[in-house]
Design a protein around this motif. Structure first.
Motif, PDB file in Angstrom:
ATOM      1  N   THR A   1      -7.705 -17.126 -27.664  1.00  0.00           N
ATOM      2  CA  THR A   1      -6.657 -17.225 -28.673  1.00  0.00           C
ATOM      3  C   THR A   1      -7.204 -17.054 -30.089  1.00  0.00           C
ATOM      4  N   LEU A   2      -8.422 -17.506 -30.334  1.00  0.00           N
ATOM      5  CA  LEU A   2      -8.895 -17.494 -31.725  1.00  0.00           C
ATOM      6  C   LEU A   2      -9.538 -16.173 -32.135  1.00  0.00           C
ATOM      7  N   VAL A   3     -10.219 -15.518 -31.181  1.00  0.00           N
ATOM      8  CA  VAL A   3     -11.014 -14.353 -31.569  1.00  0.00           C
ATOM      9  C   VAL A   3     -10.191 -13.217 -32.179  1.00  0.00           C
ATOM     10  N   PRO A   4      -9.078 -12.779 -31.561  1.00  0.00           N
ATOM     11  CA  PRO A   4      -8.429 -11.591 -32.106  1.00  0.00           C
ATOM     12  C   PRO A   4      -7.993 -11.762 -33.551  1.00  0.00           C
ATOM     13  N   ILE A   5      -7.415 -12.909 -33.855  1.00  0.00           N
ATOM     14  CA  ILE A   5      -6.874 -13.071 -35.206  1.00  0.00           C
ATOM     15  C   ILE A   5      -8.009 -13.308 -36.206  1.00  0.00           C
ATOM     16  N   THR A   6      -9.017 -14.082 -35.797  1.00  0.00           N
ATOM     17  CA  THR A   6     -10.092 -14.367 -36.747  1.00  0.00           C
ATOM     18  C   THR A   6     -10.914 -13.123 -37.021  1.00  0.00           C
ATOM     19  N   ALA A   7     -11.000 -12.240 -36.037  1.00  0.00           N
ATOM     20  CA  ALA A   7     -11.814 -11.047 -36.260  1.00  0.00           C
ATOM     21  C   ALA A   7     -11.132 -10.073 -37.184  1.00  0.00           C
ATOM     22  N   SER A   8      -9.802 -10.110 -37.215  1.00  0.00           N
ATOM     23  CA  SER A   8      -9.121  -9.064 -37.976  1.00  0.00           C
ATOM     24  C   SER A   8      -8.580  -9.546 -39.314  1.00  0.00           C
ATOM     25  N   ILE A   9      -8.733 -10.825 -39.615  1.00  0.00           N
ATOM     26  CA  ILE A   9      -8.028 -11.352 -40.785  1.00  0.00           C
ATOM     27  C   ILE A   9      -8.646 -10.866 -42.107  1.00  0.00           C
ATOM     28  N   THR A  10      -7.800 -10.425 -43.027  1.00  0.00           N
ATOM     29  CA  THR A  10      -8.230 -10.154 -44.411  1.00  0.00           C
ATOM     30  C   THR A  10      -7.081 -10.571 -45.324  1.00  0.00           C
ATOM     31  N   PRO A  11      -7.334 -10.722 -46.617  1.00  0.00           N
ATOM     32  CA  PRO A  11      -6.229 -11.130 -47.494  1.00  0.00           C
ATOM     33  C   PRO A  11      -5.240 -10.003 -47.762  1.00  0.00           C
ATOM     34  N   HIS A  12      -5.596  -8.776 -47.353  1.00  0.00           N
ATOM     35  CA  HIS A  12      -4.729  -7.661 -47.742  1.00  0.00           C
ATOM     36  C   HIS A  12      -3.652  -7.345 -46.714  1.00  0.00           C
ATOM     37  N   MET A  13      -3.420  -8.260 -45.797  1.00  0.00           N
ATOM     38  CA  MET A  13      -2.434  -7.979 -44.767  1.00  0.00           C
ATOM     39  C   MET A  13      -1.082  -8.534 -45.195  1.00  0.00           C
ATOM     40  N   PRO A  14      -0.003  -8.039 -44.566  1.00  0.00           N
ATOM     41  CA  PRO A  14       1.310  -8.644 -44.862  1.00  0.00           C
ATOM     42  C   PRO A  14       1.270 -10.136 -44.564  1.00  0.00           C
ATOM     43  N   LYS A  15       1.452 -10.948 -45.620  1.00  0.00           N
ATOM     44  CA  LYS A  15       1.167 -12.374 -45.501  1.00  0.00           C
ATOM     45  C   LYS A  15       2.080 -13.081 -44.507  1.00  0.00           C
ATOM     46  N   ALA A  16       3.400 -12.865 -44.662  1.00  0.00           N
ATOM     47  CA  ALA A  16       4.342 -13.640 -43.844  1.00  0.00           C
ATOM     48  C   ALA A  16       4.108 -13.384 -42.368  1.00  0.00           C
ATOM     49  N   LEU A  17       3.981 -12.095 -42.019  1.00  0.00           N
ATOM     50  CA  LEU A  17       3.822 -11.729 -40.619  1.00  0.00           C
ATOM     51  C   LEU A  17       2.563 -12.366 -40.048  1.00  0.00           C
ATOM     52  N   TYR A  18       1.445 -12.180 -40.778  1.00  0.00           N
ATOM     53  CA  TYR A  18       0.189 -12.675 -40.233  1.00  0.00           C
ATOM     54  C   TYR A  18       0.108 -14.194 -40.238  1.00  0.00           C
ATOM     55  N   ALA A  19       0.805 -14.811 -41.207  1.00  0.00           N
ATOM     56  CA  ALA A  19       0.820 -16.272 -41.208  1.00  0.00           C
ATOM     57  C   ALA A  19       1.469 -16.769 -39.927  1.00  0.00           C
ATOM     58  N   VAL A  20       2.583 -16.110 -39.543  1.00  0.00           N
ATOM     59  CA  VAL A  20       3.257 -16.522 -38.303  1.00  0.00           C
ATOM     60  C   VAL A  20       2.339 -16.313 -37.104  1.00  0.00           C
ATOM     61  N   VAL A  21       1.692 -15.127 -37.059  1.00  0.00           N
ATOM     62  CA  VAL A  21       0.800 -14.841 -35.932  1.00  0.00           C
ATOM     63  C   VAL A  21      -0.323 -15.866 -35.868  1.00  0.00           C
ATOM     64  N   MET A  22      -0.894 -16.181 -37.049  1.00  0.00           N
ATOM     65  CA  MET A  22      -2.013 -17.127 -37.051  1.00  0.00           C
ATOM     66  C   MET A  22      -1.590 -18.499 -36.552  1.00  0.00           C
ATOM     67  N   VAL A  23      -0.408 -18.930 -37.027  1.00  0.00           N
ATOM     68  CA  VAL A  23       0.058 -20.244 -36.581  1.00  0.00           C
ATOM     69  C   VAL A  23       0.306 -20.224 -35.077  1.00  0.00           C
ATOM     70  N   LEU A  24       0.854 -19.117 -34.591  1.00  0.00           N
ATOM     71  CA  LEU A  24       1.132 -19.036 -33.152  1.00  0.00           C
ATOM     72  C   LEU A  24      -0.146 -19.011 -32.324  1.00  0.00           C
ATOM     73  N   LEU A  25      -1.242 -18.615 -32.951  1.00  0.00           N
ATOM     74  CA  LEU A  25      -2.505 -18.605 -32.208  1.00  0.00           C
ATOM     75  C   LEU A  25      -3.418 -19.751 -32.629  1.00  0.00           C
ATOM     76  N   SER A  26      -2.863 -20.761 -33.289  1.00  0.00           N
ATOM     77  CA  SER A  26      -3.705 -21.864 -33.747  1.00  0.00           C
ATOM     78  C   SER A  26      -3.980 -22.811 -32.573  1.00  0.00           C
ATOM     79  N   PRO A  27      -4.977 -23.701 -32.729  1.00  0.00           N
ATOM     80  CA  PRO A  27      -5.350 -24.566 -31.603  1.00  0.00           C
ATOM     81  C   PRO A  27      -4.192 -25.378 -31.031  1.00  0.00           C
ATOM     82  N   ALA A  28      -3.299 -25.883 -31.893  1.00  0.00           N
ATOM     83  CA  ALA A  28      -2.212 -26.714 -31.374  1.00  0.00           C
ATOM     84  C   ALA A  28      -1.294 -25.904 -30.471  1.00  0.00           C
ATOM     85  N   PHE A  29      -1.007 -24.673 -30.894  1.00  0.00           N
ATOM     86  CA  PHE A  29      -0.144 -23.842 -30.060  1.00  0.00           C
ATOM     87  C   PHE A  29      -0.840 -23.456 -28.763  1.00  0.00           C
ATOM     88  N   THR A  30      -2.150 -23.326 -28.834  1.00  0.00           N
ATOM     89  CA  THR A  30      -2.886 -23.056 -27.601  1.00  0.00           C
ATOM     90  C   THR A  30      -2.650 -24.171 -26.592  1.00  0.00           C
TER      91      THR A  30
END
Lengths: 606, 435
Positions: A512-541
């Protein structure tokens, strides 16, 4: 060394890695997942075999025949248990003494950090009763343990009765070379914990217990017995112990060998073995069994009384009788014979079980996947983190960050420290703030603890990047790269260590953590990636794991039920840490969550 | 400079004092990575107890410290924590003083070489400016005092910290140019742990260079000074050993300290290379293999001294690193000593090739040591092979680090004389390959 010292070849290699970085990462990720799923495919697994010579060739003849007597004892025990309103200590002591054992009791008490709503207990007070059968043939330096928990209600009566019947039978045999301890413990794991701590003179969890009066040699192996009906249809073997530790595979082999010999249906994770591995159903079945094992191991709790023995270097497993609607029935005599056979084989041991594997996954009882086969699946995921670290921009940042005068170090330090402080808060506050929460909100203590944990977890999402911006103004391009490099390295080391101790936990977190952590940069669409990150966070796991687990044990739950289960899983995790020293909660709170927050910070860098 | 240094000292002392008082101290002092049978505080206490009872501290097989050390602790045992903290500062302050000396000399040399056109014209950017050199002592202090390895070693009260202090003092005196003090301290360091014996060569080279005596076997001035320095060294070694004999009244300590170091009878796992091999091998090969393993420490002195005879200070660094990798009972305290030197070579940074890889390896290994130890000893699920694999990787990382610095140093020297931008004969850009 040629590769490291020849600049031309180095350049070619780094060029290749840089150009094809993203495709390589994607391929690695997919390969890791496919490899893992392939592990359940039978041709890729190894057949289990008995490695230990002392238990292999010498078949023993089982003669236990007092199954019926055990069942009548169970009724007697049940009556006394009802009368005493708990464990009938005196009756048990007498029963054991009349069977010629040295009997001792141990009383213990433990105040839970907050009420356990699943088992409805808060102040626990109980007594363990154990009898020692002294070995007639050896110097009493080694011992075996058979334990049966005395559970509330009318469950597990047959286990205690069978234990007593076995004791009576064993007493009359002369071949014992190891002392055998028959332990009836109250309050399941808490009682086992108290007894083990007393036996080994340790106190790691703040339990209060009276010291043990009688002691046998060093314990070589332990079997825990759980039977709740007079006849059973199958026996289930439970291996997963505290922190995902597993007993030596030979113990599972031993159980399997005797089930085969006596014709008892045996299951693991409650799943029967199938022989049609080449069909889709057969593969799915094996994969489900393995996934169940992975999920159970990952949650790091002890799934039976045996789980706590493992910490003391004692190989242990739980044998659980299942009574389902199958026609095939096994009576108590056969189960007694099975246990007799297992204990006699263990009695033959010349040294601790060590020949076979300690790191394995079981797609079925007769097939196993060893560490050499499953580690590559994790390795393929972990290598992505390292590949992203070697991303040239990041590599350059490393050189910059080595100069202490550059702003790099300071801009990184702030988010790292803040994330970890949030983690410490998540670890400490829920249990310590429960009284305050109960005072101000209409919730029970348990709810207070869980909800505080969730509240801190959510508040943490808002905290780090805001504070950081407050302290050091706008983040620089350099800054986030250095932070990402630190966080990637940190995550790689963290997951690597976790996977070594508890492969399943490491793997699930990596997936769950690798895909998002490997691709994260500040230049991505914030809202979309924020949702994706939260959905892949440890609690959601954890939440996903709850649903998948329910799905796999064929008891699917609705969303609201799943949510309630999720809450109880969190409270159980915190309790397990406080009571038995399970490490999953501190790992998630103090390390994984702060690490994830660091990546969250990168997303909101600007 | 003084203000950040003071701040650093306060931070460092706070960390140590807090750790000394916390429950972690006991845990740390039991870690095999931090203490070895040679320098464990538990063993020193045992030796002291034996001494107080009037028994030789070397009876039994527990105590392996030198007699002078035990007499030092005989008087300061109640202040042991302070002794260890002070010894850490000692190393640190000395290194702070030592760098300016080195620096002044270096500038003189650079200026001289520039004037005499020995350096090529386009290498100006390789020369070290006073500004960047100014912070080096502070960085060295930071690297030593805040290095987690040093902190662990100090909190565990490993006597390794004292040995480090003696070696630092030796380097300081050498750079100061005092041959007598240098000889005495080198003797003391050798007396403590044998291996600093190999530092004799760089110290000698340094003094020869300082006195403008060419290293020429046919020159009498060379032999005269060599014999003079060797005499100071051997003389003080004899005096110290004799003193130990008179203190204890027996030669027990020779087999118990030096025999213990050379024949490696204690196979407790540590971060070194010895224990696993010696546990696995047949007993009758033991002598052969202990020779093979021990020769590693001493052998590299010869080629390195030949290659680096113009650069004795770098040679000292190389030697200390080699000692800490190949010695029989290494601990993280030894590693910390040579790591403290790394900021002094920050000008080599642009030539380092694997520093990133090496840092990752060392970092990962440091995290994996306790994990695999737990799996092996407590959980019982892993075995010694797992732990040794990490030990090997850790040492591989260290060797790569040292080799990288060595290569970078040689390459910088090459560029200084041949120019930074090398051209092939046909005018295209050339690359340097080390083969």
């Amino acid at each position: 060394m040629g590769l490291l010292s020849d600049p031309n070849r180095r350049k070619a290699l780094t060029g290749l890695l840089t150009r094809l970085n993203t495709p390589i990462c994607i391929v690695c990720y997919l390969a890791g997942i496919v490899w893992f799923m392939g592990l359940a495919f039978e041709p890729f697994t190894l057949r289990t075999y008995m490695s230990e010579n002392a238990m292999g060739s010498t078949m023993v003849e089982e003669r236990f025949s007092s199954g019926e007597r055990a069942l009548s004892l169970a009724k007697e025990f049940d009556a006394h248990k009802r009368k005493a309103g708990g464990m009938p200590v005196e009756w048990l002591v007498k029963a054991m003494q009349s069977r010629g054992l040295e009997v001792f009791t141990q009383s213990f008490s433990r105040k839970l950090p907050f009420p356990d709503e699943n088992k409805e207990r808060y102040m626990v007070r109980g007594t363990n009763v154990y009898g020692i059968l002294r070995a007639p043939r050896a110097p009493r330096t080694e011992a075996l343990v058979i334990t049966a928990p005395c559970s509330p209600g009318n469950t597990n009566n047959q286990a205690v009765a069978l234990l007593l019947a076995l004791a009576q039978y064993f007493r009359n045999q002369i071949y014992w070379a190891k002392d055998i301890i028959f332990l009836v413990n109250e309050h399941d794991l808490i009682g086992t914990q108290a007894w083990l701590e007393g036996y080994h003179h340790t106190n790691i969890t703040g339990m209060e217990y009276s010291p043990l009066q009688g002691r046998a040699g060093s314990i070589q192996a332990a079997l825990s017995l759980e039977l709740s009906s007079d006849v059973i249809t199958s026996l289930d073997l439970v291996l997963e112990g505290l922190n995902g530790q597993l007993p030596n595979l030979d113990l599972a082999n031993l159980f399997y060998a005797f089930c085969q010999k006596l014709g008892v249906l045996c299951t693991i994770q409650g799943k029967l073995q199938r022989n049609d591995w080449d069909t889709a159903e057969g593969y799915t079945h094996a994969a489900q069994t393995m996934m169940l094992m992975v999920l159970k191991q990952a949650c790091g709790r002890s799934w039976g009384d045996h789980g706590l023995f493992l910490r003391y270097h004692i190989e242990a497993a739980s044998v659980r009788g299942i009574n389902s609607f199958r026609h095939y029935k096994t009576d108590a005599t056969t189960i007694g014979r099975l246990l007799e056979g297992m204990v006699r084989k263990l009695n033959n041991l010349l040294e601790r079980l060590h020949q076979s594997y300690f790191f394995y996954l079981l797609p079925s009882l007769s097939r196993f996947v060893s560490i050499g086969y499953y580690m590559p699946a994790f390795g393929l995921l972990a290598v992505i983190l390292l590949l992203r670290v070697s991303f040239p921009g990041l590599c350059h940042c490393f050189s910059v960050s080595l100069q202490p005068s550059s702003p790099g170090v300071l801009t990184v330090l702030t988010p790292v420290v803040i994330s970890h402080l949030t983690g410490v808060a998540l670890y400490l506050l829920p249990v310590h703030l429960q009284e305050m929460a109960v005072e101000h909100f209409p919730v029970s203590e348990t709810e207070a603890v869980v909800l505080t944990a969730i509240a801190i977890y959510t508040a943490g999402l808002a905290l780090p990047h805001n504070t950081q911006r407050l302290l050091s103004g706008e983040g620089t391009e350099q800054g986030w790269k250095v932070l990402k490099l630190t966080a990637l390295l940190y995550l790689a080391v963290l997951l690597g260590c976790t996977a070594l101790i508890n492969f399943s936990l490491g793997f699930i977190l990596a997936v769950t953590l690798v895909p998002i952590t490997a691709s994260i940069t500040p230049h991505m669409p914030k809202a979309l990636y924020a949702v994706v990150m939260v959905l892949l966070s440890p609690a959601f796991t954890i939440l996903y794991c709850v649903f998948i687990y329910q799905e796999l044990i064929e008891a699917p739950v609705s969303v609201s039920e799943g949510w309630m289960l999720f809450l109880s899983v969190i409270s159980q995790g915190i309790l397990d840490h406080a009571l038995y020293g399970s490490l999953v909660y501190p790992l998630l709170a103090l390390f994984i969550y702060p690490c994830w927050l660091m990546f969250w910070n990168i997303l909101f860098w600007n | 400079m003084a203000a950040p240094l003071t701040l650093l000292l306060i931070v460092a002392v706070t960390i140590r004092a807090v750790l000394f008082r916390s429950s972690l101290a006991e845990l740390i002092s039991a870690r095999v990575e931090v203490v070895s049978p040679l320098n464990a505080w538990k063993r020193v206490v045992e030796g002291l107890a034996l001494l107080d009872l009037g028994v030789s501290p070397y009876s039994g097989d527990v105590f392996h410290e030198t007699p002078l050390m035990i007499y030092l602790f005989h008087f300061t045992v109640d202040y042991a924590e302070i002794v260890f903290i002070v010894s850490a500062y000692f190393v640190d302050c000395l290194s702070c003083f030592l760098k300016p000396l080195d620096r002044a000399k270096m500038f003189r040399k650079q200026k001289y070489a520039l004037e005499s056109d020995r350096y090529s014209a386009d290498c100006l950017e390789l020369l070290r400016s006073p500004k960047e050199m100014f912070y080096i002592p502070l960085k060295v202090a930071m690297f030593y005092l805040l290095n987690p390895f040093t902190i662990l070693s100090c909190v565990a009260k490993s006597t390794c910290g004292l040995n480090n202090a003696i070696i630092a003092l030796f380097i300081f005196c050498t750079l100061k140019g005092s041959a007598l003090l240098s000889g005495i301290l080198l003797a003391l360091a050798t007396y403590q742990s044998i291996y600093p014996l190999t530092l004799f060569a760089p110290a000698l080279l340094f003094f020869l260079q300082r006195l403008y005596i060419p290293v020429n076997l046919r020159r009498s001035s060379f032999w005269f000074f060599t014999l003079q320095y060797a005499f100071m060294y051997v003389g003080s070694l004899v005096v110290i050993t004799g003193l130990s004999f008179f203190l204890l009244g027996s030669w027990d300590f020779i087999p118990s300290v030096y025999g213990f170091i050379f024949s490696v009878p204690d196979l407790t796992p540590n971060i070194g290379l010895f224990w696993y091999f010696f546990a696995e091998m047949f007993e009758h090969f033991r002598l052969f293999f202990s020779c093979v393993f021990q020769i590693n420490v001493f052998f590299y002195t010869i080629p390195l001294s030949i290659k680096l005879k113009e650069h004795p200070v770098f040679l000292i660094f190389m030697q200390i690193a080699i000692i800490s990798i190949f010695k029989s009972y290494p601990t993280v305290g030894d590693v910390a000593l040579y790591m403290a030197f790394l900021p002094a070579w920050s000008h080599l940074y642009r030539f380092l090739r694997n520093i990133f890889l090496v840092s990752c390896v060392l970092l990962a290994c440091s995290a994996l040591f306790p994990v695999l130890w737990h799996l092996w000893i407590y959980a019982g699920s892993a075995n010694s092979n797992f732990y040794y694999a990490i030990t090997l990787l850790f040492n591989f990382g260290q060797i790569l680090l040292v080799a990288d610095y060595f290569y970078a140093y040689l390459r910088r020297e090459h560029h200084l004389t041949h120019g930074l931008y090398l051209k092939k004969k046909d005018g295209t850009e050339a690359t340097l390959v080390l083969k």
